[in-house]
Design an enzyme around this catalytic site. Structure first.
Site, PDB file in Angstrom:
ATOM      1  N   HIS A 105       0.846  -1.193   0.000  1.00 38.72           N
ATOM      2  CA  HIS A 105       0.000   0.000   0.000  1.00 38.72           C
ATOM      3  C   HIS A 105       0.885   1.247   0.000  1.00 38.72           C
ATOM      4  O   HIS A 105       1.940   1.266   0.623  1.00 38.72           O
ATOM      5  CB  HIS A 105      -0.913  -0.001   1.234  1.00 38.72           C
ATOM      6  CG  HIS A 105      -1.962   1.058   1.161  1.00 38.72           C
ATOM      7  ND1 HIS A 105      -1.703   2.368   1.481  1.00 38.72           N
ATOM      8  CD2 HIS A 105      -3.248   1.018   0.750  1.00 38.72           C
ATOM      9  CE1 HIS A 105      -2.799   3.088   1.285  1.00 38.72           C
ATOM     10  NE2 HIS A 105      -3.754   2.287   0.851  1.00 38.72           N
ATOM     11  N   GLU A 177      -3.908   1.991  -7.279  1.00 40.93           N
ATOM     12  CA  GLU A 177      -4.306   3.122  -6.437  1.00 40.93           C
ATOM     13  C   GLU A 177      -3.390   4.313  -6.719  1.00 40.93           C
ATOM     14  O   GLU A 177      -2.276   4.385  -6.169  1.00 40.93           O
ATOM     15  CB  GLU A 177      -4.208   2.761  -4.954  1.00 40.93           C
ATOM     16  CG  GLU A 177      -5.109   1.616  -4.542  1.00 40.93           C
ATOM     17  CD  GLU A 177      -5.445   1.669  -3.054  1.00 40.93           C
ATOM     18  OE1 GLU A 177      -6.637   1.689  -2.742  1.00 40.93           O
ATOM     19  OE2 GLU A 177      -4.524   1.706  -2.226  1.00 40.93           O
TER      20      GLU A 177
HETATM   21  P1  PGA Z   1      -9.500   6.083   0.110  1.00 43.40           P
HETATM   22  O1  PGA Z   1      -8.297   5.066   0.385  1.00 43.40           O
HETATM   23  O2  PGA Z   1     -10.663   5.276  -0.418  1.00 43.40           O
HETATM   24  O3  PGA Z   1      -9.798   6.695   1.435  1.00 43.40           O
HETATM   25  O4  PGA Z   1      -9.023   7.065  -0.904  1.00 43.40           O
HETATM   26  C1  PGA Z   1      -8.037   3.993  -0.465  1.00 43.40           C
HETATM   27  C2  PGA Z   1      -6.899   3.178   0.063  1.00 43.40           C
HETATM   28  O5  PGA Z   1      -5.986   3.758   0.669  1.00 43.40           O
HETATM   29  O6  PGA Z   1      -6.871   1.954  -0.097  1.00 43.40           O
END
Ligand code: PGA
Length: 259
Positions: A105, A177
């Protein structure tokens, strides 16, 4: 969602939020919701202090297939046990019922200096234990703007997954992401998500010609934009941070995958 469409993954990343009693109430409320289609795979990534709650609540749901969910660790150590103060044992997670681990992440990468070498060790450990892996990748805003994102994403995948001795031994999913979208309320356009997922798909095909590897989108997914994102054919699901902390919001995101 139409018949015979591949399943969609709806994953919750609770980050460093939620007390065990709050998690219990959350999952009890979830269990009372109308059934979701079995074409959805719902996964929770609770913080480590909620693992025993996950185990207990998950166990109680075992008979209700359509409402079932699985869960995983947000991070694991690269060894089963040892002198690793502050780390989370993958063996402990597994023995409590975790089926998944979230790896790489962007908050782990940027705030805790996790590099690809470390993530690779964790990926190998997860596979050796039979844990399913959701590997996060994503570019920064500068990398998006200077158009280096295709190389950045390819490298992030290659550095962790290359030389992993053939096809993945346990199911692998990728969560794309964009760093600039996490927690900001800003999302890429549907066209950009589609183009990026296609790029990731082609990199994965070169790495693992035989495997089917779902690609999820994550970053500011909310009830209001989930449908638009989830209907994109290249999007196999979503990884939701902030909006997964409220059971009503997360449930409506799951419902959005079905419409
Ligand atoms: P968010 O976070 O939906 O709050 O943007 C996504 C994540 O960090 O997996």
């Amino acid at each position: 969602m139409e018949k015979n469409q591949p399943k969609k993954y709806i994953a919750a990343n609770w980050k460093m939020y939620m007390l065990p009693e709050e998690a219990k109430t959350y999952w009890q409320t979830w269990a009372l919701k109308p059934k979701l289609s079995s074409a959805l795979e719902v996964i929770f990534f609770p913080p480590a202090w909620c693992w025993t709650t996950a185990q207990a609540q998950n166990h109680q749901l075992a008979t209700s297939q359509a409402k079932s969910w699985s869960w995983g660790a947000q991070n694991i150590a690269f060894e089963d046990w040892g002198a690793y103060t502050g780390e989370n044992s993958p063996k402990a997670a597994q023995s409590l019922g975790a089926q998944w681990v979230l790896l790489g992440h962007s908050e782990r990468r940027s705030l805790f200096a996790e590099d690809s070498g470390l993530i690779k060790k964790k990926w190998l450990k997860a596979q050796s234990l039979g844990l399913k892996v959701m590997l996060c990748i994503g570019e920064t805003l500068t990398q998006r703007q200077n158009r280096s994102w295709p190389q950045v994403l390819t490298h992030q995948l290659q550095e962790v997954l290359l030389d992993s001795q053939g096809e993945p031994k346990t199911p692998l999913t990728i969560a794309y992401e964009p760093v600039w979208s996490i927690g900001t309320g800003v999302t890429p356009t549907p066209e950009d998500i589609t183009a990026t997922h296609k790029h990731i798909q082609s990199t994965l095909r070169e790495l693992f010609p035989q495997a089917t590897i779902p690609i999820l989108y994550g970053g500011s997914v909310k009830p209001g934009n989930a449908r638009e994102i989830l209907k994109l054919p290249e999007v196999d699901g979503v990884l939701v941070g902030g909006a997964s902390l409220k059971v009503e919001d997360f449930y409506s995101i799951a419902q959005a995958a079905l419409t």
